[in-house]
Motif scaffolding. Structure first.
Motif, short mmCIF file in Angstrom:
data_model
loop_
_atom_site.label_atom_id
_atom_site.label_comp_id
_atom_site.label_asym_id
_atom_site.label_seq_id
_atom_site.Cartn_x
_atom_site.Cartn_y
_atom_site.Cartn_z
N LEU A 114 0.83 -1.20 0.00
CA LEU A 114 0.00 0.00 0.00
C LEU A 114 0.87 1.26 0.00
CD1 LEU A 114 -3.06 -0.02 -0.10
CD2 LEU A 114 -3.10 0.41 2.36
N LEU A 115 1.94 1.25 0.77
CA LEU A 115 2.85 2.40 0.79
C LEU A 115 3.57 2.55 -0.54
CD1 LEU A 115 4.06 1.94 4.43
CD2 LEU A 115 3.24 4.11 3.52
N ALA A 116 3.89 1.44 -1.18
CA ALA A 116 4.52 1.51 -2.51
C ALA A 116 3.58 2.19 -3.50
CB ALA A 116 4.89 0.11 -2.99
N ALA A 117 2.29 1.88 -3.41
CA ALA A 117 1.32 2.54 -4.28
C ALA A 117 1.30 4.05 -4.00
CB ALA A 117 -0.07 1.94 -4.07
N ARG A 122 6.54 1.12 -9.17
CA ARG A 122 6.07 0.18 -10.18
C ARG A 122 6.26 -1.28 -9.76
NH1 ARG A 122 8.68 1.81 -15.80
NH2 ARG A 122 7.39 0.01 -16.40
N SER A 123 7.02 -1.50 -8.70
CA SER A 123 7.25 -2.87 -8.24
C SER A 123 7.67 -2.83 -6.77
CB SER A 123 8.33 -3.57 -9.08
OG SER A 123 9.54 -2.82 -9.06
N VAL A 124 7.48 -3.97 -6.09
CA VAL A 124 7.92 -4.14 -4.71
C VAL A 124 8.88 -5.31 -4.65
CG1 VAL A 124 7.21 -4.89 -2.40
CG2 VAL A 124 5.92 -3.10 -3.57
N HIS A 125 10.01 -5.10 -3.96
CA HIS A 125 11.08 -6.09 -3.83
C HIS A 125 11.26 -6.35 -2.34
CE1 HIS A 125 12.37 -4.96 -8.04
NE2 HIS A 125 11.62 -3.93 -7.67
N ARG A 126 10.92 -7.56 -1.88
CA ARG A 126 10.89 -7.82 -0.45
C ARG A 126 12.08 -8.64 0.02
NH1 ARG A 126 6.57 -11.00 3.52
NH2 ARG A 126 8.28 -12.15 4.43
N ARG A 127 12.62 -8.24 1.18
CA ARG A 127 13.66 -8.99 1.87
C ARG A 127 13.22 -9.21 3.33
NH1 ARG A 127 14.33 -9.15 -2.84
NH2 ARG A 127 15.95 -8.08 -4.02
N ASP A 128 13.92 -10.11 4.04
CA ASP A 128 13.60 -10.41 5.44
C ASP A 128 14.79 -10.10 6.33
OD1 ASP A 128 11.06 -11.20 4.94
OD2 ASP A 128 11.40 -13.35 5.21
N SER A 129 14.49 -9.87 7.61
CA SER A 129 15.54 -9.49 8.55
C SER A 129 16.33 -10.68 9.09
CB SER A 129 14.94 -8.71 9.72
OG SER A 129 13.87 -9.42 10.31
N ASP A 130 15.84 -11.91 8.87
CA ASP A 130 16.60 -13.08 9.30
C ASP A 130 17.27 -13.77 8.11
OD1 ASP A 130 14.24 -13.94 8.18
OD2 ASP A 130 13.79 -15.44 9.73
N SER A 131 17.81 -12.96 7.23
CA SER A 131 18.54 -13.48 6.08
C SER A 131 19.59 -12.46 5.67
CB SER A 131 17.59 -13.76 4.90
OG SER A 131 16.87 -12.59 4.56
N THR A 132 20.53 -12.91 4.85
CA THR A 132 21.58 -12.02 4.39
C THR A 132 21.98 -12.42 2.98
OG1 THR A 132 23.72 -11.07 4.99
CG2 THR A 132 23.49 -13.44 5.28
N TYR A 133 22.81 -11.60 2.34
CA TYR A 133 23.22 -11.87 0.96
C TYR A 133 24.43 -12.80 0.94
CZ TYR A 133 20.34 -7.73 0.19
OH TYR A 133 19.30 -6.84 0.17
N GLN A 134 24.47 -13.67 -0.07
CA GLN A 134 25.67 -14.44 -0.32
C GLN A 134 26.78 -13.52 -0.83
OE1 GLN A 134 25.48 -18.45 -2.12
NE2 GLN A 134 23.36 -17.91 -2.66
N LEU A 135 28.00 -14.00 -0.74
CA LEU A 135 29.15 -13.30 -1.32
C LEU A 135 29.73 -14.14 -2.44
CD1 LEU A 135 31.03 -11.98 1.85
CD2 LEU A 135 29.49 -10.70 0.35
N HIS A 136 30.16 -13.48 -3.51
CA HIS A 136 30.82 -14.15 -4.62
C HIS A 136 31.99 -13.27 -5.05
CE1 HIS A 136 31.45 -16.67 -8.09
NE2 HIS A 136 31.23 -15.68 -8.92
N ASP A 137 33.18 -13.82 -4.99
CA ASP A 137 34.39 -13.03 -5.25
C ASP A 137 34.43 -11.79 -4.38
OD1 ASP A 137 35.26 -14.85 -7.14
OD2 ASP A 137 34.39 -13.75 -8.82
#
Length: 429
Positions: A114-117, A122-137
């Motif tokens: 609703l806040l994105a509207a 034009r799009s919503v990209h969701r992440r969570d607080s109990d996760s993190t990004y992988q590393l590559h090189d």
């Protein structure tokens, strides 16, 4: 400029995640020229939220990135104004469904939608607080790399950019409506201890989220792949498939939706229930909308509060409510799959009226299958003993209330879905 919403709903300490998310927002702005609205919806306690405020204040200013950090008081005030502007009946009920007093994975994401509207995204990209990004090189592996370029554009335009295409030619002119991947690491549901204690009990319990009439072989196959994500193999290079995305291959910590989906239908606002935020994955698939399935999987981990004396029964109750919700959702999913392209209007947008009808009709289902589920959980947890047996005692006391709640959750979802188009329009203004 392509304005997008990168969002992090949270109720726990996650300053490191906020900093990492800001880096992903900066990547999106630099690489794709996006106008990124970084939206942090903070339901944490006062002390934790104050730490988050300091973290946000310390973030470097980056071109194309705007940070919004909203506590529940500010969210509630905005929602109240939006609901009033929509002019819908029973505004107090709608406010409770959008911002309930208990944990709701669907409701927190609905607030982001609703806040994105309201922000014109034009799009919503969701992440969570109990996760993190992988590393590559040595560099973080940002999922937005595959999400941003194609959402909302005809699938035919994305075909040349992906590794492979597994999409019926008749769908080529439809918009890419979803982009997502899964996770690596720990199970997405914190029930690994059950498997370590007794493989047989784990099979019995996890198998309860299958339809009651499934044969044992099919149920066993579901158990084997449930909650495992993409396994444990780390990222080594990009792969992306243009396809109708299988909901089992995407996790809600690693997903993006086009607004033609989330501005039409919300997520279930059920409280104290895991898995309540996966509905749109099924809707996109069943409506024959294209998506991109990629392999920039997020690293999943479990926070310790789920295993404390207070956190354990609360989390196990969420798991049981998830099992009970499947009586209704399997019925709705089957009907959506049968409806297929009938779920779309002439502009390839999902039709809220069809979804509302299926939800309302599912509430008339006989509860016998859910009584059976509770019986099986009781037997399994008592076999495990210890705190699982103690939790089974609590389930016995709450048995009728749990059955009622499962049905009420679907009724609430139908009510919110029916009100959703008016709420989105009010948010835009």
């Amino acid at each position: 400029m392509n304005r997008v919403c990168l969002t992090l709903p949270t109720n726990r300490a996650c300053s490191a995640t906020i900093t990492a998310l800001h880096a992903e927002a900066d990547y999106a702005a630099r690489r794709f020229g996006a106008d990124v609205q970084l939206l942090i919806l903070d339901s944490a306690d006062d002390t934790t939220r104050a730490e988050h405020t300091r973290t946000v204040a310390a973030l470097p200013v980056r071109p194309g990135v705007t940070v919004h950090h909203l506590d529940e008081e500010r969210q509630r005030a905005w929602l109240r104004r939006t609901i009033r502007r929509a002019g819908l009946p029973d505004p107090d009920r709608l406010l409770r469904l959008m911002l309930p007093p208990a944990v709701s994975y669907g409701a927190c994401t609905n607030r982001a939608f609703l806040l994105a509207a309201a922000l014109g995204c034009r799009s919503v990209h969701r992440r969570d607080s109990d996760s993190t990004y992988q590393l590559h090189d040595g560099q973080p592996v940002f999922p937005v790399h595959h999400e941003l370029p194609w959402l909302g554009r005809p699938a035919a335009e994305a075909a040349a950019a992906v590794t492979r295409t597994d999409l019926e030619p008749a769908l080529a002119d439809r918009p890419v409506s979803l982009a997502g991947a899964s996770f690596i690491g720990e199970l997405s549901v914190d029930i690994g201890e059950i498997r370590r204690l007794d493989e047989g009990v784990y099979h019995d319990v996890v198998g309860l989220w299958a339809p009651g009439d499934w044969p044992e072989e099919r149920r066993r196959a579901l158990v084997e792949e449930s909650f495992t994500g993409a396994g444990t193999a780390p990222f080594t290079g990009d792969r992306a498939t243009l396809t109708r995305v299988d909901p089992m291959r995407v996790d809600m910590c690693n997903v993006a939706f086009d607004r033609a989906v989330y501005e039409r239908v919300p997520l279930p606002p059920a409280t104290d229930t895991i898995g309540s935020d996966y509905f749109l994955l099924h809707l996109v698939h069943d409506a024959h909308l294209p998506g991109i399935l990629h392999n920039r999987h997020i690293q999943n981990f479990h926070t310790p509060e789920r295993r404390t004396d207070t956190g354990f029964p609360a989390y196990q109750r969420r798991f049981v409510k998830f099992l009970l919700s499947m009586l209704y959702f399997h019925d709705v999913y089957d009907r959506m799959a049968a409806e297929g392209e009938g779920l779309l209007d002439a502009r390839h947008r999902v039709r809220p009226d069809r979804v509302v009808q299926f939800l309302r009709e599912s509430t008339a289902l006989d509860r016998t299958e859910n009584v059976w589920r509770l019986d099986r959980v009781d037997t399994a947890y008592r076999k495990l003993g210890g705190r699982y047996a103690a939790f089974a005692d609590r389930l016995t006391a709450e048995r009728e209330e749990l059955l009622d709640q499962a049905e009420r959750d679907i009724e609430d979802f139908a009510h919110l879905a029916e009100s959703w188009p008016a709420l989105v329009e009010a948010a835009r203004t």
